[in-house]
Write a protein that holds these residues in place. Structure first.
Motif, PDB file in Angstrom:
ATOM      1  N   ALA A   4     -15.361   5.284 -23.863  1.00  0.00           N
ATOM      2  CA  ALA A   4     -14.712   3.864 -24.257  1.00  0.00           C
ATOM      3  C   ALA A   4     -13.266   3.779 -23.476  1.00  0.00           C
ATOM      4  N   VAL A   5     -12.662   4.894 -23.289  1.00  0.00           N
ATOM      5  CA  VAL A   5     -11.531   5.284 -22.755  1.00  0.00           C
ATOM      6  C   VAL A   5     -11.737   4.805 -21.204  1.00  0.00           C
ATOM      7  N   SER A   6     -12.647   5.305 -20.722  1.00  0.00           N
ATOM      8  CA  SER A   6     -12.859   5.083 -19.254  1.00  0.00           C
ATOM      9  C   SER A   6     -13.083   3.505 -19.038  1.00  0.00           C
ATOM     10  N   VAL A   7     -13.834   3.095 -19.760  1.00  0.00           N
ATOM     11  CA  VAL A   7     -14.126   1.455 -19.667  1.00  0.00           C
ATOM     12  C   VAL A   7     -12.723   0.647 -19.859  1.00  0.00           C
ATOM     13  N   PHE A   8     -11.943   1.220 -20.967  1.00  0.00           N
ATOM     14  CA  PHE A   8     -10.951   0.548 -21.385  1.00  0.00           C
ATOM     15  C   PHE A   8      -9.852   0.720 -20.018  1.00  0.00           C
ATOM     16  N   VAL A   9      -9.766   1.808 -19.746  1.00  0.00           N
ATOM     17  CA  VAL A   9      -8.755   2.020 -18.404  1.00  0.00           C
ATOM     18  C   VAL A   9      -9.151   1.364 -17.314  1.00  0.00           C
ATOM     19  N   ILE A  10     -10.415   1.305 -16.881  1.00  0.00           N
ATOM     20  CA  ILE A  10     -10.992   0.444 -15.632  1.00  0.00           C
ATOM     21  C   ILE A  10     -10.762  -1.045 -15.854  1.00  0.00           C
ATOM     22  N   THR A  11     -11.295  -1.584 -17.085  1.00  0.00           N
ATOM     23  CA  THR A  11     -11.262  -2.889 -17.147  1.00  0.00           C
ATOM     24  C   THR A  11      -9.943  -3.401 -17.906  1.00  0.00           C
ATOM     25  N   HIS A  12      -9.119  -2.972 -18.514  1.00  0.00           N
ATOM     26  CA  HIS A  12      -7.974  -3.446 -19.097  1.00  0.00           C
ATOM     27  C   HIS A  12      -6.834  -2.785 -18.492  1.00  0.00           C
ATOM     28  N   GLU A  13      -6.367  -1.660 -18.655  1.00  0.00           N
ATOM     29  CA  GLU A  13      -5.158  -0.950 -18.210  1.00  0.00           C
ATOM     30  C   GLU A  13      -4.928  -1.146 -16.896  1.00  0.00           C
ATOM     31  N   GLU A  14      -5.804  -0.507 -15.823  1.00  0.00           N
ATOM     32  CA  GLU A  14      -5.474  -0.763 -14.418  1.00  0.00           C
ATOM     33  C   GLU A  14      -5.283  -2.168 -14.087  1.00  0.00           C
ATOM     34  N   PRO A  15      -6.091  -3.150 -14.241  1.00  0.00           N
ATOM     35  CA  PRO A  15      -5.560  -4.553 -13.982  1.00  0.00           C
ATOM     36  C   PRO A  15      -4.166  -5.158 -14.515  1.00  0.00           C
ATOM     37  N   ARG A  16      -3.953  -4.581 -15.615  1.00  0.00           N
ATOM     38  CA  ARG A  16      -2.446  -5.011 -16.258  1.00  0.00           C
ATOM     39  C   ARG A  16      -1.271  -4.316 -15.596  1.00  0.00           C
ATOM     40  N   LEU A  17      -1.504  -3.021 -15.151  1.00  0.00           N
ATOM     41  CA  LEU A  17      -0.561  -2.320 -14.354  1.00  0.00           C
ATOM     42  C   LEU A  17      -0.535  -2.965 -13.020  1.00  0.00           C
ATOM     43  N   ARG A  18      -1.557  -3.299 -12.376  1.00  0.00           N
ATOM     44  CA  ARG A  18      -1.471  -3.998 -11.018  1.00  0.00           C
ATOM     45  C   ARG A  18      -0.635  -5.250 -11.223  1.00  0.00           C
ATOM     46  N   ASN A  19      -0.849  -5.905 -12.234  1.00  0.00           N
ATOM     47  CA  ASN A  19      -0.298  -7.111 -12.260  1.00  0.00           C
ATOM     48  C   ASN A  19       1.305  -6.792 -12.864  1.00  0.00           C
ATOM     49  N   ASP A  20       1.600  -6.123 -13.533  1.00  0.00           N
ATOM     50  CA  ASP A  20       2.946  -5.854 -13.914  1.00  0.00           C
ATOM     51  C   ASP A  20       3.727  -4.965 -12.749  1.00  0.00           C
ATOM     52  N   PHE A  21       2.967  -3.992 -12.084  1.00  0.00           N
ATOM     53  CA  PHE A  21       3.972  -3.189 -11.290  1.00  0.00           C
ATOM     54  C   PHE A  21       3.586  -3.494  -9.800  1.00  0.00           C
ATOM     55  N   GLY A  22       2.771  -4.376  -9.436  1.00  0.00           N
ATOM     56  CA  GLY A  22       2.275  -4.686  -8.082  1.00  0.00           C
ATOM     57  C   GLY A  22       2.324  -3.610  -7.087  1.00  0.00           C
ATOM     58  N   ALA A  23       2.748  -3.742  -6.047  1.00  0.00           N
ATOM     59  CA  ALA A  23       2.704  -2.788  -4.849  1.00  0.00           C
ATOM     60  C   ALA A  23       3.013  -1.285  -5.232  1.00  0.00           C
ATOM     61  N   ASP A  24       4.088  -1.135  -6.248  1.00  0.00           N
ATOM     62  CA  ASP A  24       4.141   0.361  -6.772  1.00  0.00           C
ATOM     63  C   ASP A  24       3.112   0.733  -7.143  1.00  0.00           C
ATOM     64  N   TYR A  25       2.293   0.039  -8.060  1.00  0.00           N
ATOM     65  CA  TYR A  25       1.228   0.754  -8.511  1.00  0.00           C
ATOM     66  C   TYR A  25       0.051   0.839  -7.518  1.00  0.00           C
ATOM     67  N   GLU A  26      -0.174  -0.060  -6.737  1.00  0.00           N
ATOM     68  CA  GLU A  26      -1.104   0.177  -5.863  1.00  0.00           C
ATOM     69  C   GLU A  26      -0.839   1.420  -4.811  1.00  0.00           C
ATOM     70  N   GLU A  27       0.486   1.811  -4.436  1.00  0.00           N
ATOM     71  CA  GLU A  27       0.844   3.016  -3.777  1.00  0.00           C
ATOM     72  C   GLU A  27       0.583   4.192  -4.510  1.00  0.00           C
ATOM     73  N   TYR A  28       0.959   4.016  -5.933  1.00  0.00           N
ATOM     74  CA  TYR A  28       0.748   5.259  -6.837  1.00  0.00           C
ATOM     75  C   TYR A  28      -0.903   5.420  -6.982  1.00  0.00           C
ATOM     76  N   CYS A  29      -1.783   4.396  -7.072  1.00  0.00           N
ATOM     77  CA  CYS A  29      -3.269   4.683  -6.855  1.00  0.00           C
ATOM     78  C   CYS A  29      -3.511   5.368  -5.794  1.00  0.00           C
ATOM     79  N   ARG A  30      -3.099   5.248  -4.800  1.00  0.00           N
ATOM     80  CA  ARG A  30      -3.437   5.858  -3.419  1.00  0.00           C
ATOM     81  C   ARG A  30      -3.096   7.297  -3.332  1.00  0.00           C
TER      82      ARG A  30
END
Length: 161
Positions: free
Chosen positions: A129-155
Motif C-alpha cells: 500500500a505504501v509503495s503504491v501510494f508513494v508512486i501514484t500520489h506522493e511522487e507526482p505531488r512532490l514533482r509538482n510542488d518542488f519541480g526541478a529540485d525534486y527531479e534532481e533529488y530523484c536522480r
C-alpha cells in the motif's frame, strides 16, 4: 514556545498518533492481542531481542524524520498538511522515503517479536500500500510542488534504500 512552532509541534504530534500510531501500534496490537499474555509469560528468546532491536531502529528513524519534517520542511508527515520545503538532509540523503523505511522496520520488528502469520501478512500489505501510494500520489505531488529540485533529488537518491 512561539505560536507557529507550537502549532507545528501539535500538528505533528496529532498526525504521528493518527498515522504511524495506528499503522504500527493499534492495528498490530489488535492482530496479536490474544497472543500477548502467553508471549510475556515465558522467558524471551533470541527472536524477541532481535524484534526489539529492529523495532527500536525503526522508531529512531521515524522520529528523526518527523523532527526533520517539522524543523527543515516546516510541515507535518501528513499529506493533508505537507512540508513547505523539500527535505533532503539527514537520512533523506540516502533514501527519498526513510520515514516509510522506519515504519516498515517497526512493523518487521513487531512481526519478528511476535511471529504471527497475520502480522506478517499485514506488514507485507502495508508495504504494498505504501509503495503504491508513494508512486501514484506522493511522487507526482512532490514533482509538482518542488519541480526541478525534486527531479534532481530523484536522480541522486533512491526511492527506498
Amino acid at each position: 514556545m512561539k505560536p507557529v512552532i507550537q502549532s507545528l509541534f501539535l500538528r505533528n504530534l496529532f498526525f504521528t498518533l493518527l498515522q504511524p500510531g495506528i499503522v504500527t501500534g493499534l492495528i498490530p496490537y489488535l492482530i496479536v492481542r490474544n497472543q500477548l499474555r502467553s508471549l510475556f509469560a515465558k522467558p524471551f528468546e533470541i527472536h524477541h531481542y532481535l524484534g526489539i532491536g529492529i523495532w527500536f531502529l525503526g522508531l529512531i528513524i521515524l522520529t528523526d524524520c518527523i523532527i526533520r519534517f517539522a524543523t527543515e520542511g516546516r510541515g507535518t508527515i501528513s499529506p493533508a498538511d505537507p512540508t513547505k520545503r523539500l527535505v533532503v538532509k539527514g537520512l533523506y540523503r540516502f533514501s527519498r522515503n526513510p520515514m516509510y523505511v522506519g515504519v516498515m522496520l517497526v512493523l518487521i520488528g513487531e512481526a519478528v517479536f511476535c511471529p504471527a502469520i497475520a502480522l506478517w501478512m499485514y506488514t507485507i500489505s502495508v508495504f504494498i500500500a505504501v509503495s503504491v501510494f508513494v508512486i501514484t500520489h506522493e511522487e507526482p505531488r512532490l514533482r509538482n510542488d518542488f519541480g526541478a529540485d525534486y527531479e534532481e533529488y530523484c536522480r541522486r537518491v533512491r526511492r527506498w534504500i
